[in-house]
Design a protein around this motif. Structure first.
Motif, PDB file in Angstrom:
ATOM      1  N   VAL A   1      35.207  16.563 -17.778  1.00 27.25           N
ATOM      2  CA  VAL A   1      36.488  15.888 -17.612  1.00 27.25           C
ATOM      3  C   VAL A   1      37.358  16.935 -17.093  1.00 27.25           C
ATOM      4  O   VAL A   1      37.582  18.011 -17.643  1.00 27.25           O
ATOM      5  CB  VAL A   1      37.066  15.440 -19.250  1.00 27.25           C
ATOM      6  CG1 VAL A   1      38.382  14.670 -19.067  1.00 27.25           C
ATOM      7  CG2 VAL A   1      35.811  14.393 -19.827  1.00 27.25           C
ATOM      8  N   LEU A   2      38.087  16.660 -15.912  1.00 23.68           N
ATOM      9  CA  LEU A   2      38.968  17.443 -15.364  1.00 23.68           C
ATOM     10  C   LEU A   2      40.508  16.917 -15.716  1.00 23.68           C
ATOM     11  O   LEU A   2      40.761  15.731 -15.281  1.00 23.68           O
ATOM     12  CB  LEU A   2      38.973  17.692 -13.933  1.00 23.68           C
ATOM     13  CG  LEU A   2      39.795  18.404 -12.993  1.00 23.68           C
ATOM     14  CD1 LEU A   2      40.041  19.960 -13.566  1.00 23.68           C
ATOM     15  CD2 LEU A   2      39.608  18.391 -11.602  1.00 23.68           C
TER      16      LEU A   2
ATOM     17  N   ARG B   1      46.833  13.993 -15.318  1.00 21.88           N
ATOM     18  CA  ARG B   1      45.893  13.134 -14.740  1.00 21.88           C
ATOM     19  C   ARG B   1      44.530  13.300 -15.051  1.00 21.88           C
ATOM     20  O   ARG B   1      44.167  14.516 -14.754  1.00 21.88           O
ATOM     21  CB  ARG B   1      46.036  12.940 -13.191  1.00 21.88           C
ATOM     22  CG  ARG B   1      45.080  12.016 -12.326  1.00 21.88           C
ATOM     23  CD  ARG B   1      45.466  11.674 -10.931  1.00 21.88           C
ATOM     24  NE  ARG B   1      45.573  13.142 -10.256  1.00 21.88           N
ATOM     25  CZ  ARG B   1      44.590  13.713  -9.625  1.00 21.88           C
ATOM     26  NH1 ARG B   1      43.327  12.941  -9.716  1.00 21.88           N
ATOM     27  NH2 ARG B   1      44.351  14.713  -9.021  1.00 21.88           N
ATOM     28  N   VAL B   2      43.590  12.524 -15.431  1.00 24.28           N
ATOM     29  CA  VAL B   2      42.321  12.682 -15.967  1.00 24.28           C
ATOM     30  C   VAL B   2      41.518  12.291 -14.763  1.00 24.28           C
ATOM     31  O   VAL B   2      41.514  11.232 -14.295  1.00 24.28           O
ATOM     32  CB  VAL B   2      42.134  11.871 -17.278  1.00 24.28           C
ATOM     33  CG1 VAL B   2      40.516  12.145 -17.666  1.00 24.28           C
ATOM     34  CG2 VAL B   2      42.908  12.446 -18.287  1.00 24.28           C
ATOM     35  N   GLU B   3      40.326  13.074 -14.621  1.00 26.67           N
ATOM     36  CA  GLU B   3      39.504  12.814 -13.471  1.00 26.67           C
ATOM     37  C   GLU B   3      38.036  13.202 -14.233  1.00 26.67           C
ATOM     38  O   GLU B   3      37.696  14.365 -14.534  1.00 26.67           O
ATOM     39  CB  GLU B   3      39.666  13.720 -12.382  1.00 26.67           C
ATOM     40  CG  GLU B   3      38.470  13.425 -11.407  1.00 26.67           C
ATOM     41  CD  GLU B   3      38.783  14.414  -9.974  1.00 26.67           C
ATOM     42  OE1 GLU B   3      37.912  14.328  -9.240  1.00 26.67           O
ATOM     43  OE2 GLU B   3      39.683  15.055  -9.913  1.00 26.67           O
ATOM     44  N   PHE B   4      37.038  12.082 -14.362  1.00 29.15           N
ATOM     45  CA  PHE B   4      35.704  12.270 -14.918  1.00 29.15           C
ATOM     46  C   PHE B   4      34.923  12.633 -13.562  1.00 29.15           C
ATOM     47  O   PHE B   4      34.994  11.959 -12.532  1.00 29.15           O
ATOM     48  CB  PHE B   4      35.484  11.033 -15.535  1.00 29.15           C
ATOM     49  CG  PHE B   4      35.864  10.606 -16.819  1.00 29.15           C
ATOM     50  CD1 PHE B   4      35.250  11.313 -18.014  1.00 29.15           C
ATOM     51  CD2 PHE B   4      36.916   9.833 -17.005  1.00 29.15           C
ATOM     52  CE1 PHE B   4      35.841  11.071 -19.104  1.00 29.15           C
ATOM     53  CE2 PHE B   4      37.330   9.522 -18.054  1.00 29.15           C
ATOM     54  CZ  PHE B   4      36.883  10.229 -19.440  1.00 29.15           C
TER      55      PHE B   4
ATOM     56  N   LEU C   1      42.429  15.614 -24.974  1.00 31.05           N
ATOM     57  CA  LEU C   1      42.673  16.615 -23.934  1.00 31.05           C
ATOM     58  C   LEU C   1      43.860  16.667 -23.172  1.00 31.05           C
ATOM     59  O   LEU C   1      44.731  17.586 -22.883  1.00 31.05           O
ATOM     60  CB  LEU C   1      41.300  16.667 -22.828  1.00 31.05           C
ATOM     61  CG  LEU C   1      40.098  17.229 -23.236  1.00 31.05           C
ATOM     62  CD1 LEU C   1      38.972  16.498 -22.196  1.00 31.05           C
ATOM     63  CD2 LEU C   1      39.890  18.409 -23.541  1.00 31.05           C
ATOM     64  N   VAL C   2      44.212  15.378 -23.082  1.00 30.52           N
ATOM     65  CA  VAL C   2      45.828  15.277 -22.380  1.00 30.52           C
ATOM     66  C   VAL C   2      46.892  15.616 -23.339  1.00 30.52           C
ATOM     67  O   VAL C   2      47.825  16.260 -22.828  1.00 30.52           O
ATOM     68  CB  VAL C   2      45.957  13.964 -21.756  1.00 30.52           C
ATOM     69  CG1 VAL C   2      47.418  13.706 -21.362  1.00 30.52           C
ATOM     70  CG2 VAL C   2      44.895  13.617 -20.761  1.00 30.52           C
TER      71      VAL C   2
END
Length: 410
Positions: free
Chosen positions: A307-308, A314-317, A374-375
């Motif tokens: 997970v970035l 903003r979350v990017e898998f 995480l966010v």
């Protein structure tokens, strides 16, 4: 037939046998009449109190394990949502009328989950059969000889079973100690990624043998300001899994230092896993982070996606390069590879499935829970962030699978 409202509170109180309801924190929420009568405790002495404050372990018996066993069973129910039927337990009870006087008692407990509207375990239903009279030898005139023989046999078998359980528990504890020592020796420390801010966490599963199935690695890559970050999961637990874990981690560490990218590193690892007993169905994901170009190249062999979390939330898998587990193909083919970019202040998280997977729950629910955590804590330093994520995602009594977590601040 006309339907009539059922008074479930009255039904609960009238249930035959000892039945109590406890919260997920193991506080008494209610207890039926038989439980109050046979335990010698009133409802006021039970409700709202921690179970082991009401029923502590006998301090005069250094071999007593009843409290530990019952607590482990209840926390397992809360963590897994599964019913747990316990072996026969000796659990002495203090006489409420004579403080300091303990009565030898034998119980056969069953703990079952009660779910709330959100599907999570909200209560533990604790049903207990009092079997002391079946275990305790009773002499005296008029006693039936066959009944006494049966009781003696039951008593002997209960003692034998308890001795076997004690020996198994000791053996499992020794194996756990060895496996944990092996885990600490083989898994790398944070200092191996130079000055980059990273945090690593490993939490063994609930249970004495559930340890060392997962692994992680952080290495400095040759050429440029780059590091490799990876996690993996070996099927199985205990010392055998620990040995396989060490072989796969070392092989990936070596291949990453000479590979053109993460896909090639996993290609090499997959070929190696094909000749390692116990590596069947093992999974891994690896990322190559270039701090100069601000890029992350990645490839996954059947593992949950990293997970970035970008600096703006903003979350990017990283799920664009997912392939089969390491030893899934007799004749391996090149694995896929993808890349993404990031800006300063982003956070990368790699983990194993013990962090997100729960029985009877879709994996997307666990992924969403991880992303939200995480966010929510993305501005914290990696050490604080890692602790917060584990606290929010792992059940209070621990997960039923190993959990590895790596947090890297980019």
């Amino acid at each position: 037939m006309k339907e009539t409202a059922i008074d479930y509170e009255a039904v609960f109180q009238a249930l035959p046998g000892m039945v109590a309801l406890l919260t997920s924190e193991l506080l008494y929420a209610d207890a039926n009449e038989d439980f109050q009568r046979l335990s010698g405790r009133t409802r006021d002495q039970l409700v709202g109190r921690y179970i082991f404050d009401v029923f502590p372990e006998n301090p005069n018996d250094p071999t007593a394990t009843g409290m530990r066993d019952v607590r482990a069973s209840m926390l397992r129910v809360v963590a897994t949502g599964e019913r747990d039927t316990m072996a026969l337990q000796r659990y002495d009870v203090e006489d409420p009328m004579r403080p300091g006087q303990w009565e030898e008692r034998y119980w056969s407990p069953i703990n079952a989950p009660v779910r709330g509207p959100d599907g999570k375990v909200e209560f533990v239903l604790h049903r207990v059969e009092e079997v002391t009279e079946l275990i305790r030898l009773r002499g005296g005139a008029g006693s039936d000889s066959r009944a006494r023989v049966l009781e003696a046999e039951l008593y002997t078998r209960a003692r034998e079973l308890q001795e076997v359980n004690d020996r198994l528990r000791q053996a499992h504890a020794r194996e756990r100690e060895v496996a944990l020592a092996l885990q600490e020796a083989m898994l790398p420390a944070r200092r191996q990624v130079g000055n980059h801010r990273a945090a690593v966490r490993y939490r063994p599963a609930v249970g004495s043998l559930n340890v060392c199935g997962d692994w992680y690695d952080l290495i400095d890559l040759v050429g440029g300001n780059r590091i490799g970050v990876s996690v993996g999961d070996v099927v199985g637990h205990g010392l055998a899994a620990a040995g396989v874990m060490g072989q796969l981690r070392s092989a990936l560490s070596a291949s990453s230092r000479v590979a053109d990218g993460p896909a090639q590193a996993l290609d090499v690892l997959g070929r190696y896993a094909h000749v390692v007993d116990g590596a069947e169905s093992a999974t891994a994901v690896t990322t190559f982070i270039d701090f100069d170009d601000r890029t992350i190249a990645y490839s996954s062999a059947g593992h949950p996606p990293p997970v970035l979390v970008h600096a703006d939330g903003r979350v990017e898998f990283l799920d664009k390069a997912t392939d089969t587990p390491l030893d899934a193909r007799p004749d391996p083919i090149p694995r896929p590879q993808a890349a993404t970019t990031y800006a300063d202040g982003a956070t990368l998280a790699l983990y194993t499935d013990g962090l997100i997977e729960r029985r009877r729950e879709d994996i997307d629910t666990g992924l969403s829970r991880l992303a939200e955590s995480l966010v929510r804590h993305r501005t914290a330093d990696p050490e604080t962030l890692a602790d917060a994520v584990l606290l929010e995602l792992l059940p209070p009594g621990g997960a039923t699978d190993d959990t590895a977590l790596i947090i890297v601040r980019l």
